[in-house]
Design an enzyme around this catalytic site. Structure first.
Site, mmCIF file in Angstrom:
data_model
loop_
_atom_site.group_PDB
_atom_site.id
_atom_site.type_symbol
_atom_site.label_atom_id
_atom_site.label_comp_id
_atom_site.label_asym_id
_atom_site.label_seq_id
_atom_site.Cartn_x
_atom_site.Cartn_y
_atom_site.Cartn_z
ATOM 1 N N GLY A 11 0.839 -1.199 0.000
ATOM 2 C CA GLY A 11 0.000 0.000 0.000
ATOM 3 C C GLY A 11 0.872 1.247 0.000
ATOM 4 O O GLY A 11 1.847 1.310 0.735
ATOM 5 N N ALA A 22 15.339 10.927 -1.134
ATOM 6 C CA ALA A 22 16.468 10.892 -0.189
ATOM 7 C C ALA A 22 17.431 9.761 -0.537
ATOM 8 O O ALA A 22 18.648 9.941 -0.469
ATOM 9 C CB ALA A 22 15.938 10.733 1.236
ATOM 10 N N VAL A 23 16.885 8.606 -0.911
ATOM 11 C CA VAL A 23 17.750 7.471 -1.276
ATOM 12 C C VAL A 23 18.602 7.851 -2.485
ATOM 13 O O VAL A 23 19.823 7.643 -2.501
ATOM 14 C CB VAL A 23 16.892 6.210 -1.592
ATOM 15 N N ARG A 72 1.152 -5.324 -5.703
ATOM 16 C CA ARG A 72 1.188 -6.516 -4.864
ATOM 17 C C ARG A 72 1.596 -7.650 -5.782
ATOM 18 O O ARG A 72 1.116 -7.736 -6.915
ATOM 19 C CB ARG A 72 -0.181 -6.741 -4.213
ATOM 20 N N GLY A 102 5.295 -1.562 3.807
ATOM 21 C CA GLY A 102 4.757 -2.016 5.083
ATOM 22 C C GLY A 102 5.286 -3.388 5.469
ATOM 23 O O GLY A 102 6.296 -3.851 4.906
ATOM 24 N N ASP A 103 4.608 -4.051 6.394
ATOM 25 C CA ASP A 103 5.168 -5.308 6.916
ATOM 26 C C ASP A 103 5.218 -6.414 5.865
ATOM 27 O O ASP A 103 6.126 -7.247 5.890
ATOM 28 C CB ASP A 103 4.463 -5.752 8.203
ATOM 29 N N GLY A 104 4.256 -6.426 4.931
ATOM 30 C CA GLY A 104 4.320 -7.417 3.846
ATOM 31 C C GLY A 104 5.582 -7.215 3.023
ATOM 32 O O GLY A 104 6.318 -8.166 2.732
ATOM 33 N N SER A 105 5.858 -5.969 2.693
ATOM 34 C CA SER A 105 7.054 -5.648 1.906
ATOM 35 C C SER A 105 8.314 -6.022 2.681
ATOM 36 O O SER A 105 9.307 -6.469 2.107
ATOM 37 C CB SER A 105 7.082 -4.156 1.584
ATOM 38 N N THR A 125 3.915 3.316 5.614
ATOM 39 C CA THR A 125 2.510 2.892 5.672
ATOM 40 C C THR A 125 1.756 3.899 6.526
ATOM 41 O O THR A 125 2.304 4.422 7.496
ATOM 42 C CB THR A 125 2.358 1.478 6.272
ATOM 43 N N ASP A 127 -0.578 3.185 8.450
ATOM 44 C CA ASP A 127 -1.135 2.515 9.639
ATOM 45 C C ASP A 127 -0.300 2.663 10.904
ATOM 46 O O ASP A 127 -0.789 2.385 12.000
ATOM 47 C CB ASP A 127 -1.323 1.022 9.357
ATOM 48 N N ASP A 129 1.991 0.743 11.962
ATOM 49 C CA ASP A 129 1.911 -0.558 12.647
ATOM 50 C C ASP A 129 3.207 -1.352 12.547
ATOM 51 O O ASP A 129 3.195 -2.576 12.661
ATOM 52 C CB ASP A 129 0.748 -1.372 12.061
ATOM 53 N N ARG A 171 -6.722 -2.012 9.803
ATOM 54 C CA ARG A 171 -7.271 -3.366 9.938
ATOM 55 C C ARG A 171 -6.799 -4.016 11.237
ATOM 56 O O ARG A 171 -7.564 -4.627 11.946
ATOM 57 C CB ARG A 171 -6.870 -4.234 8.742
ATOM 58 N N ALA A 186 -13.207 12.899 20.052
ATOM 59 C CA ALA A 186 -14.320 11.981 19.782
ATOM 60 C C ALA A 186 -14.844 11.398 21.095
ATOM 61 O O ALA A 186 -14.084 11.232 22.052
ATOM 62 C CB ALA A 186 -13.846 10.862 18.861
ATOM 63 N N LYS A 214 -25.399 17.993 21.705
ATOM 64 C CA LYS A 214 -26.091 18.100 20.431
ATOM 65 C C LYS A 214 -25.704 16.968 19.467
ATOM 66 O O LYS A 214 -26.474 16.562 18.617
ATOM 67 C CB LYS A 214 -25.786 19.460 19.782
ATOM 68 N N ILE A 250 -9.168 8.358 0.605
ATOM 69 C CA ILE A 250 -8.644 9.727 0.712
ATOM 70 C C ILE A 250 -7.549 9.775 1.788
ATOM 71 O O ILE A 250 -6.682 10.635 1.765
ATOM 72 C CB ILE A 250 -9.720 10.812 0.995
HETATM 73 P P1 ADP Z 1 2.454 -3.890 2.756
HETATM 74 O O1 ADP Z 1 3.908 -3.860 2.466
HETATM 75 O O2 ADP Z 1 1.819 -2.541 2.603
HETATM 76 O O3 ADP Z 1 2.142 -4.567 4.068
HETATM 77 P P2 ADP Z 1 1.529 -6.287 1.321
HETATM 78 O O4 ADP Z 1 1.245 -7.065 2.554
HETATM 79 O O5 ADP Z 1 0.555 -6.362 0.209
HETATM 80 O O6 ADP Z 1 1.734 -4.732 1.596
HETATM 81 O O7 ADP Z 1 2.945 -6.772 0.785
HETATM 82 C C1 ADP Z 1 3.507 -6.184 -0.377
HETATM 83 C C2 ADP Z 1 4.236 -7.222 -1.190
HETATM 84 O O8 ADP Z 1 5.324 -7.761 -0.432
HETATM 85 C C3 ADP Z 1 3.438 -8.457 -1.596
HETATM 86 O O9 ADP Z 1 2.601 -8.236 -2.701
HETATM 87 C C4 ADP Z 1 4.541 -9.442 -1.914
HETATM 88 O O10 ADP Z 1 5.076 -9.188 -3.189
HETATM 89 C C5 ADP Z 1 5.592 -9.092 -0.859
HETATM 90 N N1 ADP Z 1 5.445 -10.022 0.268
HETATM 91 C C6 ADP Z 1 4.489 -10.058 1.226
HETATM 92 N N2 ADP Z 1 4.650 -11.091 2.065
HETATM 93 C C7 ADP Z 1 5.735 -11.767 1.630
HETATM 94 C C8 ADP Z 1 6.422 -12.950 2.044
HETATM 95 N N3 ADP Z 1 6.016 -13.666 3.098
HETATM 96 N N4 ADP Z 1 7.516 -13.332 1.342
HETATM 97 C C9 ADP Z 1 7.948 -12.627 0.279
HETATM 98 N N5 ADP Z 1 7.342 -11.516 -0.179
HETATM 99 C C10 ADP Z 1 6.251 -11.092 0.474
#
Ligand code: ADP
Length: 319
Positions: A11, A22-23, A72, A102-105, A125, A127, A129, A171, A186, A214, A250
């Protein structure tokens, strides 16, 4: 090290462009060649890679989104996909990689590091998180977008006696809801880290109503269910009229705040600094406004948690 690469993945978040800038600038300052990998890990696998110059990252520091685009990519979760990515990097002679996401990346970055490929993760991200940093790139901008929206809703809310339910992103993490709730006063904040009893939410609404309030504002993090469902439940239990606003995407856009631009600049540059020092498999962050870095495997094994003191304060101030 002569050549490094940078990609954004998962995301997007406001400030990613400032991190890319910067990189690139820090790399070139230290006589490195910097390559942009487009479309996240998908572009890494397919070889969508171009050299970036100083001018390639001009005029982007204030723009939301990411000039490298994001994607993704399921294939990258497989060892074969990761191997294809490493082959592309070798083909271009890229010796180190900065992954902004984020954590997936970060999971992808961890896999690259485990296979001996020097990779640094930069937390981007909305979030907030990711462990190992007090703030992630984009959180502050998203928070300000939410505050701006709630302020506007508040203006119209004072004209009507209604309960306003605002659904915000998050989430698994309630940071956006918690900070927005505190910043906007709030009445109730529903976050995934805390159990909620609808009877208590309703009692608070009724107490406010009896005091002549109110309107009321309830912020719901999406991880607690939909704002529409919360509104229906409140209407059923109280008979109060409700209005729901789902802020949606947004929250991901807009020009990054000064805070996010500065954070992104510091973290992007620090990632390059670590690669120059020969470090790999690390994440960068700030804690107490100081740059820090941690082992990526350790960061991914930790669970993000909400600031309990802030949550308690939000409850104390919204009696
Ligand atoms: P975010 O980085 O925002 O948390 P995602 O969770 O969609 O987003 O992860 C982004 C991308 O990172 C995924 O589409 C995938 O290509 C890669 N990725 C996620 N989990 C793994 C994993 N366990 N091993 C290798 N690549 C991963």
């Amino acid at each position: 090290m002569k050549r490094i690469g940078v990609l954004t993945s998962g995301g997007d978040s406001p400030g990613m462009n400032a991190a890319i800038r910067a990189v690139v600038r820090k790399g070139i300052y230290h006589d490195l060649e910097v390559y942009g990998i487009y479309n996240g890990y998908a572009g890494l696998i397919s070889g969508n890679i171009k050299k970036l110059e100083l001018g390639s990252v001009g005029d982007i520091i204030h723009r939301g989104g990411t000039m490298l685009h994001s994607a993704r990519c399921l294939e990258f979760k497989t060892p074969e996909g990761q191997q294809k990515g490493i082959e592309q990097l070798k083909k271009y002679g890229i010796e180190g990689l900065v992954v902004i996401g984020g954590d997936g990346s970060f999971q992808g970055a961890k896999k690259l590091s485990e296979q001996g490929y020097p990779t640094i993760g930069v937390p981007g991200t909305i979030d907030n998180d990711i462990p190992g940093t007090d703030f992630t790139i984009g959180f502050d901008t998203a928070l300000n977008t939410i505050i701006d929206a709630i302020d506007k809703i508040r203006d119209t809310a004072t004209s009507h006696e209604r309960t306003y339910i605002i659904e915000v992103m998050g989430r698994d993490a309630g940071d956006l809801a918690l900070w927005a709730g505190l910043a906007d006063g709030a009445e109730t904040i529903l976050i995934p880290e805390e159990e909620h009893k609808m009877e208590q939410v309703v009692q608070k609404l009724q107490r406010g109503h009896e005091r002549g309030k109110k309107h009321s504002i309830i912020i719901v993090a999406e991880g607690c269910g939909s704002g529409v469902d919360v509104a229906k439940e409140i209407e059923t239990l109280t008979g109060f009229e409700t209005r729901v606003t789902v802020l949606g995407h947004i929250q991901r856009g807009g020009s990054p705040t000064a805070f996010d631009r500065v954070l992104a600049s510091r973290l992007g540059a620090q990632a390059v600094e670590l690669l120059l020092q020969g470090k790999a498999g690390r994440t960068v962050g700030i804690e107490n406004n100081k740059l820090v870095d941690y082992d990526i495997t350790e960061v991914l094994s930790r669970k993000h948690s909400i600031d309990r003191d802030m949550y308690r304060l939000s409850q104390e101030l919204s009696i």
